[in-house]
Design an enzyme around this catalytic site. Structure first.
Site, mmCIF file in Angstrom:
data_model
loop_
_atom_site.group_PDB
_atom_site.id
_atom_site.type_symbol
_atom_site.label_atom_id
_atom_site.label_comp_id
_atom_site.label_asym_id
_atom_site.label_seq_id
_atom_site.Cartn_x
_atom_site.Cartn_y
_atom_site.Cartn_z
ATOM 1 C CD GLU A 6 -3.004 -1.387 0.420
ATOM 2 O OE1 GLU A 6 -3.412 -0.260 -0.022
ATOM 3 O OE2 GLU A 6 -3.114 -2.428 0.103
ATOM 4 C CG ASP A 93 -15.723 -0.979 -3.400
ATOM 5 O OD1 ASP A 93 -14.863 -0.532 -2.733
ATOM 6 O OD2 ASP A 93 -16.827 -0.230 -3.271
ATOM 7 C CG ASP A 163 -17.115 -5.047 -2.072
ATOM 8 O OD1 ASP A 163 -17.658 -5.887 -2.749
ATOM 9 O OD2 ASP A 163 -17.541 -4.016 -1.671
ATOM 10 C CG HIS A 211 -15.011 -1.992 1.978
ATOM 11 N ND1 HIS A 211 -15.823 -0.799 1.250
ATOM 12 C CD2 HIS A 211 -15.884 -2.965 1.297
ATOM 13 C CE1 HIS A 211 -16.244 -1.364 0.103
ATOM 14 N NE2 HIS A 211 -16.214 -2.656 0.100
ATOM 15 C CG ASP A 213 -10.649 0.952 2.561
ATOM 16 O OD1 ASP A 213 -11.726 0.482 2.924
ATOM 17 O OD2 ASP A 213 -10.401 1.110 1.390
ATOM 18 C CG ASN A 271 -10.509 5.188 2.429
ATOM 19 O OD1 ASN A 271 -10.622 5.563 1.354
ATOM 20 N ND2 ASN A 271 -10.993 4.010 2.941
ATOM 21 C CG HIS A 316 -6.954 2.663 0.204
ATOM 22 N ND1 HIS A 316 -7.998 1.445 0.585
ATOM 23 C CD2 HIS A 316 -6.089 2.427 0.045
ATOM 24 C CE1 HIS A 316 -7.012 0.516 0.093
ATOM 25 N NE2 HIS A 316 -5.774 0.953 -0.059
ATOM 26 C CB CYS A 317 -12.719 3.955 -1.153
ATOM 27 S SG CYS A 317 -12.982 3.285 0.335
HETATM 28 N N1 NVA Z 1 -17.566 1.161 6.120
HETATM 29 C C1 NVA Z 1 -16.406 2.140 6.462
HETATM 30 C C2 NVA Z 1 -15.899 2.589 5.268
HETATM 31 C C3 NVA Z 1 -14.857 1.592 4.540
HETATM 32 C C4 NVA Z 1 -14.197 2.538 3.561
HETATM 33 C C5 NVA Z 1 -16.954 2.763 7.540
HETATM 34 O O1 NVA Z 1 -18.202 3.304 7.555
HETATM 35 O O2 NVA Z 1 -16.389 3.142 8.385
#
Ligand code: NVA
Length: 326
Positions: A6, A93, A163, A211, A213, A271, A316-317
């Site tokens: 990363e 994703d 994902d 996720h 991140d 992120n 990041h996403c």
């Molecule tokens: N679902 C996570 C975000 C992931 C990028 C959150 O809401 O913290």
């Protein structure tokens, strides 16, 4: 070479687009995977995102692209053909880039099963053989008991599904978050696909929703940023990290979201996109986090991301790093 961690110096990257972003009609997959935390079906929006959201998000993505180009990074954008059933905002994703392989993930959301097609023309430049991990998304993959119960995950183990944003790469080691967006069968399939080139470490019981991140962020070999609301100790994480230094993320500045559309927590401040070991892209209000990163000689490019929470994706996403220098 293709990216395998990363943090090495970024050479080429895909940056998503908000154009045509929409929330598909509710089905079992969307209900469980994206909205397990929402008790009331009536609170789940449907259809196109408001145009003002799309326009502002695209303006901010353009600023990100211009910054990356100034850093001599090659930027690619998804095409919108065929038109997306969901969005092309978060290329992270759908695809895992790792060593010599590009792998399209077995997406748990039915509406997103073909999203990789919008990246395919770019990916083909980097690998002759793009691997497509298959899943059928049958009804019994989804467990509706997950609604309003964080202790029950959205995905059963009847078939693999994940994902790619449940994954973080640290050279020969890969973290895979077992969550509403990725099951154990998916981790096992990924391990089989990567063979001896990587060890997949399943991270369990840390965060149930989508996720990894906004929970764990790798900054460089031996340095990780952790979410103190979700991770209690480095010893909750795989043993290869036990001697790593930890930055505990300070409370985020909440950038808010468009009324009625909230697809991520304020912890999206974590992120970030790493340009190299000493430079990251951070949302422009996250001064407390910047102060912590600077203590480790990491500079921060503070850029806007006004609808990151609305659309559910931070820096990041909304990116997929393809090449990083060795
Ligand atoms: N679902 C996570 C975000 C992931 C990028 C959150 O809401 O913290």
């Amino acid at each position: 070479m293709l990216s395998k961690n990363e943090w090495s110096p970024l050479k080429s990257v895909i940056v998503g687009t908000a154009t045509k972003a929409k929330i598909p009609p509710i089905d079992k997959s969307l209900r469980c995977v994206n909205y397990a935390g929402e008790k009331n079906l009536n609170n789940i929006p449907s259809g196109n995102y408001p145009q003002v959201v799309i326009d502002k998000a695209n303006e901010d993505l353009e600023i990100l692209c211009n910054f990356l180009k100034k850093e001599n990074i090659t930027v690619y954008r998804p095409d919108n053909f065929p038109e997306t059933n969901y969005y092309n905002y978060c290329p992270r994703d759908n695809v895992l880039v790792y060593k010599d392989k590009i792998i399209c993930s077995p997406q748990p959301l039915r509406a997103r099963k073909n999203e990789y097609l919008n990246l395919q023309n770019i990916l083909k430049k980097f690998a002759n053989n793009i691997i497509h991990l298959q899943t059928e998304r049958k009804d019994d993959l989804y467990n509706e008991k997950c609604v309003d119960n964080q202790h029950i995950l959205a995905l059963t183990e009847t078939e693999p599904a994940f994902d790619a944003a449940n994954i973080l790469r640290a050279n020969d080691d890969i973290l895979y978050l077992i969550s509403n967006g990725g099951n154990e069968a998916g981790a096992d399939l990924l391990q089989e696909t990567l063979g001896t080139s990587a060890t997949i470490h399943k991270v369990k019981g840390v965060y149930s929703f989508m996720h990894i991140d906004s929970t764990i962020t790798f900054l460089r070999e031996g340095l990780v940023l952790l979410n103190p609301a979700r991770v209690k100790s480095i010893y909750d994480l795989p043993s290869f990290m036990h001697n790593w230094d930890v930055i505990w993320c300070p409370q985020p500045y909440d950038i808010g979201h468009y009324p009625g559309y909230c697809n991520a927590s304020a912890w999206l401040n974590m992120n970030l996109l790493s340009i190299n070991e000493n430079l990251v892209v951070l949302e422009q209000h996250q001064h407390k986090l910047r102060d912590e990163l600077e203590k480790y000689k990491i500079d921060c490019a503070m850029l806007p991301g006004r609808h990151q929470r609305t659309l559910g994706g931070g820096f990041h996403c909304v990116t997929l790093d393809i090449e990083r220098k060795a």
